[in-house]
Write a protein that holds these residues in place. Structure first.
Motif, PDB file in Angstrom:
ATOM      1  N   THR A  85      53.355 118.984  23.884  1.00 48.83           N
ATOM      2  CA  THR A  85      52.874 118.125  24.961  1.00 48.83           C
ATOM      3  C   THR A  85      54.063 117.517  25.697  1.00 48.83           C
ATOM      4  OG1 THR A  85      52.769 116.205  23.496  1.00 48.83           O
ATOM      5  CG2 THR A  85      50.744 117.517  23.721  1.00 48.83           C
ATOM      6  N   VAL A  86      53.800 117.002  26.870  1.00 50.17           N
ATOM      7  CA  VAL A  86      54.836 116.329  27.653  1.00 50.17           C
ATOM      8  C   VAL A  86      54.789 114.842  27.332  1.00 50.17           C
ATOM      9  CG1 VAL A  86      55.681 115.800  29.971  1.00 50.17           C
ATOM     10  CG2 VAL A  86      54.711 118.062  29.475  1.00 50.17           C
ATOM     11  N   ALA A  87      55.955 114.251  27.151  1.00 46.29           N
ATOM     12  CA  ALA A  87      56.095 112.818  26.920  1.00 46.29           C
ATOM     13  C   ALA A  87      57.055 112.263  27.966  1.00 46.29           C
ATOM     14  CB  ALA A  87      56.627 112.557  25.511  1.00 46.29           C
ATOM     15  N   VAL A  88      57.037 110.956  28.119  1.00 50.22           N
ATOM     16  CA  VAL A  88      57.949 110.301  29.049  1.00 50.22           C
ATOM     17  C   VAL A  88      58.811 109.325  28.251  1.00 50.22           C
ATOM     18  CG1 VAL A  88      56.280 108.497  29.643  1.00 50.22           C
ATOM     19  CG2 VAL A  88      58.083 109.061  31.254  1.00 50.22           C
ATOM     20  N   MET A  89      60.077 109.194  28.658  1.00 50.51           N
ATOM     21  CA  MET A  89      61.010 108.352  27.913  1.00 50.51           C
ATOM     22  C   MET A  89      61.627 107.292  28.814  1.00 50.51           C
ATOM     23  SD  MET A  89      64.330 109.651  25.777  1.00 50.51           S
ATOM     24  CE  MET A  89      65.754 108.617  25.575  1.00 50.51           C
ATOM     25  N   PHE A  90      61.649 106.063  28.298  1.00 50.15           N
ATOM     26  CA  PHE A  90      62.315 104.932  28.937  1.00 50.15           C
ATOM     27  C   PHE A  90      63.268 104.315  27.921  1.00 50.15           C
ATOM     28  CE2 PHE A  90      58.284 105.138  31.199  1.00 50.15           C
ATOM     29  CZ  PHE A  90      58.607 104.836  32.501  1.00 50.15           C
ATOM     30  N   THR A  91      64.264 103.589  28.408  1.00 46.35           N
ATOM     31  CA  THR A  91      65.093 102.754  27.533  1.00 46.35           C
ATOM     32  C   THR A  91      65.059 101.339  28.077  1.00 46.35           C
ATOM     33  OG1 THR A  91      67.119 103.288  28.744  1.00 46.35           O
ATOM     34  CG2 THR A  91      66.647 104.606  26.781  1.00 46.35           C
ATOM     35  N   PHE A 146      64.311 122.285  18.123  1.00 46.94           N
ATOM     36  CA  PHE A 146      63.755 120.938  18.217  1.00 46.94           C
ATOM     37  C   PHE A 146      64.622 119.962  17.431  1.00 46.94           C
ATOM     38  CE2 PHE A 146      60.273 123.501  19.554  1.00 46.94           C
ATOM     39  CZ  PHE A 146      59.504 122.700  20.377  1.00 46.94           C
ATOM     40  N   VAL A 147      64.602 118.705  17.855  1.00 43.22           N
ATOM     41  CA  VAL A 147      65.363 117.641  17.191  1.00 43.22           C
ATOM     42  C   VAL A 147      64.402 116.495  16.844  1.00 43.22           C
ATOM     43  CG1 VAL A 147      67.586 118.205  18.254  1.00 43.22           C
ATOM     44  CG2 VAL A 147      66.014 116.661  19.430  1.00 43.22           C
ATOM     45  N   PRO A 148      64.749 115.709  15.824  1.00 39.35           N
ATOM     46  CA  PRO A 148      63.829 114.651  15.379  1.00 39.35           C
ATOM     47  C   PRO A 148      63.861 113.365  16.206  1.00 39.35           C
ATOM     48  CG  PRO A 148      65.721 114.742  13.938  1.00 39.35           C
ATOM     49  CD  PRO A 148      65.863 115.889  14.903  1.00 39.35           C
ATOM     50  N   VAL A 149      64.842 113.200  17.076  1.00 41.50           N
ATOM     51  CA  VAL A 149      64.941 111.962  17.850  1.00 41.50           C
ATOM     52  C   VAL A 149      64.941 112.268  19.356  1.00 41.50           C
ATOM     53  CG1 VAL A 149      66.112 110.647  16.047  1.00 41.50           C
ATOM     54  CG2 VAL A 149      67.460 111.959  17.668  1.00 41.50           C
ATOM     55  N   PRO A 150      64.256 111.447  20.140  1.00 40.61           N
ATOM     56  CA  PRO A 150      64.155 111.720  21.574  1.00 40.61           C
ATOM     57  C   PRO A 150      65.485 111.626  22.326  1.00 40.61           C
ATOM     58  CG  PRO A 150      63.172 109.593  21.048  1.00 40.61           C
ATOM     59  CD  PRO A 150      63.508 110.249  19.749  1.00 40.61           C
ATOM     60  N   GLN A 151      66.419 110.845  21.815  1.00 38.49           N
ATOM     61  CA  GLN A 151      67.706 110.702  22.506  1.00 38.49           C
ATOM     62  C   GLN A 151      68.450 112.033  22.618  1.00 38.49           C
ATOM     63  OE1 GLN A 151      66.502 108.833  20.030  1.00 38.49           O
ATOM     64  NE2 GLN A 151      67.287 106.753  20.059  1.00 38.49           N
ATOM     65  N   LEU A 152      68.195 112.970  21.715  1.00 38.45           N
ATOM     66  CA  LEU A 152      68.883 114.264  21.737  1.00 38.45           C
ATOM     67  C   LEU A 152      68.088 115.353  22.440  1.00 38.45           C
ATOM     68  CD1 LEU A 152      70.252 114.300  18.066  1.00 38.45           C
ATOM     69  CD2 LEU A 152      71.439 113.593  20.157  1.00 38.45           C
ATOM     70  N   ALA A 153      66.893 115.022  22.881  1.00 41.27           N
ATOM     71  CA  ALA A 153      66.018 116.003  23.521  1.00 41.27           C
ATOM     72  C   ALA A 153      66.493 116.341  24.924  1.00 41.27           C
ATOM     73  CB  ALA A 153      64.592 115.462  23.582  1.00 41.27           C
ATOM     74  N   HIS A 154      66.104 117.539  25.365  1.00 39.16           N
ATOM     75  CA  HIS A 154      66.344 117.909  26.757  1.00 39.16           C
ATOM     76  C   HIS A 154      65.446 117.039  27.632  1.00 39.16           C
ATOM     77  CE1 HIS A 154      67.356 120.420  30.180  1.00 39.16           C
ATOM     78  NE2 HIS A 154      66.086 120.313  30.519  1.00 39.16           N
ATOM     79  N   ARG A 155      65.997 116.496  28.702  1.00 39.82           N
ATOM     80  CA  ARG A 155      65.233 115.624  29.602  1.00 39.82           C
ATOM     81  C   ARG A 155      64.986 116.357  30.910  1.00 39.82           C
ATOM     82  NH1 ARG A 155      68.765 110.167  28.442  1.00 39.82           N
ATOM     83  NH2 ARG A 155      68.666 110.378  26.176  1.00 39.82           N
ATOM     84  N   PHE A 156      63.717 116.407  31.272  1.00 41.65           N
ATOM     85  CA  PHE A 156      63.310 117.049  32.521  1.00 41.65           C
ATOM     86  C   PHE A 156      63.156 115.980  33.590  1.00 41.65           C
ATOM     87  CE2 PHE A 156      61.843 119.672  29.060  1.00 41.65           C
ATOM     88  CZ  PHE A 156      62.150 120.964  29.471  1.00 41.65           C
ATOM     89  N   GLY A 197      63.440 110.362  31.744  1.00 42.86           N
ATOM     90  CA  GLY A 197      62.966 111.705  32.002  1.00 42.86           C
ATOM     91  C   GLY A 197      61.741 112.052  31.172  1.00 42.86           C
ATOM     92  N   TYR A 198      61.279 113.282  31.384  1.00 37.48           N
ATOM     93  CA  TYR A 198      60.142 113.808  30.633  1.00 37.48           C
ATOM     94  C   TYR A 198      60.675 114.679  29.501  1.00 37.48           C
ATOM     95  CZ  TYR A 198      57.380 112.249  34.606  1.00 37.48           C
ATOM     96  OH  TYR A 198      56.792 111.466  35.561  1.00 37.48           O
ATOM     97  N   LEU A 199      59.991 114.674  28.373  1.00 38.87           N
ATOM     98  CA  LEU A 199      60.388 115.425  27.194  1.00 38.87           C
ATOM     99  C   LEU A 199      59.234 116.328  26.770  1.00 38.87           C
ATOM    100  CD1 LEU A 199      61.594 112.382  25.021  1.00 38.87           C
ATOM    101  CD2 LEU A 199      62.925 113.632  26.726  1.00 38.87           C
ATOM    102  N   ILE A 200      59.552 117.348  25.975  1.00 37.87           N
ATOM    103  CA  ILE A 200      58.512 118.149  25.335  1.00 37.87           C
ATOM    104  C   ILE A 200      58.474 117.737  23.876  1.00 37.87           C
ATOM    105  CG2 ILE A 200      57.801 120.470  24.663  1.00 37.87           C
ATOM    106  CD1 ILE A 200      58.978 121.480  27.301  1.00 37.87           C
ATOM    107  N   SER A 233      61.184 116.248  36.260  1.00 37.82           N
ATOM    108  CA  SER A 233      59.820 116.162  36.758  1.00 37.82           C
ATOM    109  C   SER A 233      58.815 116.558  35.679  1.00 37.82           C
ATOM    110  CB  SER A 233      59.629 117.066  37.979  1.00 37.82           C
ATOM    111  OG  SER A 233      59.559 118.428  37.583  1.00 37.82           O
ATOM    112  N   PHE A 234      57.610 116.017  35.809  1.00 35.55           N
ATOM    113  CA  PHE A 234      56.526 116.370  34.913  1.00 35.55           C
ATOM    114  C   PHE A 234      56.225 117.864  35.009  1.00 35.55           C
ATOM    115  CE2 PHE A 234      52.084 117.243  34.148  1.00 35.55           C
ATOM    116  CZ  PHE A 234      51.892 116.693  32.895  1.00 35.55           C
TER     117      PHE A 234
END
Length: 108
Positions: free
Chosen positions: A92-98, A65-75, A41-44, A77-78
């Motif tokens: 800013t908007v970021a994108v996350m993959f695993t 806000f949280v320090p790690v992307p795994q706990l972030a809200h995932r959108f 998903g996309y992250l802020i 769509s961009f």
């Protein structure tokens, strides 16, 4: 942990599901990720932290806000993430993959 790196491509606004899938594939190719890399998903992103949640109370919006992307809200769509990002505050908007247990985050 994930590392955020600048990343230029942004999808056109009001994208269809097919356009969104194509955008994710373009990002995957630019990052040279294999097909097995799962789009999460996309992250802020702001100041090395990621938006976890927002809440409205008495006309004020609080953002956690949280320090790690795994706990972030995932959108999904961009566009959805971009609408909520407060760019005037450096968000800013970021994108996350695993991939194989690793988290890959790329700033947009």
């Amino acid at each position: 942990m994930g590392q955020t790196t600048p990343f230029p491509p942004k999808p056109a606004t009001s994208t269809t599901h097919e356009d969104q899938d194509q955008h994710v594939e373009i990002i995957r190719e630019m990052l040279e990720l294999p097909d097995e890399a799962a789009f999460c998903g996309y992250l802020i992103h702001c100041n090395e932290e990621y938006l976890h949640e927002t809440s409205d109370s008495l006309g004020q919006t609080k953002r956690a806000f949280v320090p790690v992307p795994q706990l972030a809200h995932r959108f999904k769509s961009f566009d959805e993430a971009q609408k909520l990002a407060q760019t005037d505050r450096g968000e800013t908007v970021a994108v996350m993959f695993t991939l194989d247990g690793d988290v890959i985050v790329a700033g947009m």
